[in-house]
Design a protein around this motif. Structure first.
Motif, PDB file in Angstrom:
ATOM      1  N   ARG A   1      46.449  60.590  19.083  1.00 59.33           N
ATOM      2  CA  ARG A   1      47.475  59.785  18.393  1.00 59.33           C
ATOM      3  C   ARG A   1      48.772  59.753  19.204  1.00 59.33           C
ATOM      4  NH1 ARG A   1      46.981  62.266  14.016  1.00 59.33           N
ATOM      5  NH2 ARG A   1      48.674  63.764  14.257  1.00 59.33           N
TER       6      ARG A   1
ATOM      7  N   ALA B   1      44.122  54.562  12.362  1.00 62.33           N
ATOM      8  CA  ALA B   1      43.666  55.940  12.169  1.00 62.33           C
ATOM      9  C   ALA B   1      42.181  56.059  12.486  1.00 62.33           C
ATOM     10  CB  ALA B   1      43.955  56.388  10.739  1.00 62.33           C
TER      11      ALA B   1
ATOM     12  N   TYR C   1      51.457  53.772  12.745  1.00 63.28           N
ATOM     13  CA  TYR C   1      50.584  53.267  13.798  1.00 63.28           C
ATOM     14  C   TYR C   1      51.053  51.889  14.249  1.00 63.28           C
ATOM     15  CZ  TYR C   1      47.063  56.925  13.128  1.00 63.28           C
ATOM     16  OH  TYR C   1      46.406  58.121  13.077  1.00 63.28           O
TER      17      TYR C   1
ATOM     18  N   VAL D   1      41.649  56.409  16.243  1.00 61.87           N
ATOM     19  CA  VAL D   1      41.906  57.783  16.675  1.00 61.87           C
ATOM     20  C   VAL D   1      40.739  58.688  16.288  1.00 61.87           C
ATOM     21  CG1 VAL D   1      43.380  59.802  16.314  1.00 61.87           C
ATOM     22  CG2 VAL D   1      44.411  57.536  16.659  1.00 61.87           C
TER      23      VAL D   1
END
Length: 332
Positions: free
Chosen positions: A187, A226, A220, A229
């Motif tokens: 991230r 997400a 983000y 990632v």
């Protein structure tokens, strides 16, 4: 929607490599960078397939589902080019057995595209084996002719011990940091080097770690989720970061091994794409060297600058990158 499929291919280099692939037609080999894997090319696999190409994105040596040997010296540039050549030969042999009317020469050639660390591998593949490369396109990292001195000491003198490529020479230290919390690692690194990030110089502070220059994003960016990632985390679960970091530990060895190709030009048709917020091209004199890249890449067709784009070129700007790549490939 075009399906991305997965399998393992025995490269003639001797490495069993995981590949993601889509489509049928001329072979396009997509070589990822650090810290990435086949998933970095998710947008290009489907677009190239729909444009009439056989797009193949391997996990390169040491990465994700491919994995690799433990020995550091097994990650030299010649090993990496050998893997790429081995895939071209293996996949070309498959294709020639299916499409008998095509000449074996054409079926065993490929377009080679690389990003980040994949770019030096792509440039070197085109340089060392131009007979197998119909065209080369590289993202972020320009072609850099072999220098007159080993690179690590040069980088240490110019940027200090904290420069990330020098920092990565330490045994065990970088991978221990990255493996401590993989989701945070991906991230923070993906955000920090993007066009949405702070564009900080990759200089590790004294007594600190690489992630100290990679802040947590408040949210983000539009191009990253997400789930993206989480996918990178899952892909790295079996192998971790030692193999990828070993690429950096071979910088001086690469310089030694490539002496026979000192200043040899890259002759296949070429394309270069880069974001204007990419830290790779932020150093003094870099843009001037890019302007002169045709001195060593005589068939460079075009250099494309993407405004506001950072380091993760094909993930941040998939539409522009796909359009440029497909136009280049079709022109050949």
């Amino acid at each position: 929607m075009t399906e991305i499929t997965h399998r393992f291919v025995e490269s003639t280099s001797g490495l069993r490599m995981h590949v993601a692939e889509a489509g049928e037609g001329p072979l396009v080999l997509l070589l990822h960078g650090f810290p990435e894997c086949w998933y970095s090319w998710r947008h290009q696999l489907t677009a190239l397939a729909e444009a009439g190409f056989h797009a193949v994105a391997p996990d390169q040596r040491g990465y994700a589902r491919t994995g690799g040997p433990e020995e550091v010296d097994k990650y030299s540039l010649l090993h990496l080019v050998g893997d790429a050549v081995g895939l071209i030969e293996a996949l070309g042999a498959e294709q020639s057995s299916v499409i008998a009317e095509q000449s074996s020469v054409i079926s065993q050639q490929a377009f080679v595209i690389g990003h980040d660390w994949g770019a030096p591998v792509a440039w070197a593949t085109a340089q060392l084996r131009p007979d197998l490369v119909r065209g080369v396109a590289c993202l972020s990292v320009p072609h850099r002719p072999r220098g007159s001195k080993p690179p690590v000491a040069t980088m240490r003198k110019q940027f200090g011990d904290g420069f990330y490529m020098v920092h990565f020479q330490q045994p065990d230290v970088p991978e221990a940091e990255f493996e401590r919390a993989p989701a945070a690692t991906f991230r923070r690194m993906l955000y920090a080097a993007s066009g949405d990030g702070p564009a900080a110089a990759p200089i590790v502070p004294a007594g600190g770690g690489f992630l100290d220059v990679c802040p947590e994003p408040e949210e983000y960016p539009d191009w990253l989720t997400a789930e993206d990632v989480a996918t990178f985390v899952r892909e790295y679960e079996g192998t971790g970061f030692s193999g990828p970091i070993n690429w950096y530990r071979n910088l001086d060895r690469n310089w030694e091994l490539t002496a026979a190709w000192h200043r040899v030009p890259v002759t296949p048709p070429a394309l270069y794409i880069v974001g204007d917020r990419d830290t790779v091209v932020a150093g003094p004199g870099t843009r001037e060297r890019i302007d002169r890249m045709s001195d060593f890449v005589p068939n460079l067709r075009e250099t494309i600058w993407l405004p506001g784009c950072g380091h993760w070129t094909q993930q941040e700007r998939p539409t522009e990158v796909n359009e440029a790549l497909i136009g280049f490939l079709r022109s050949l």
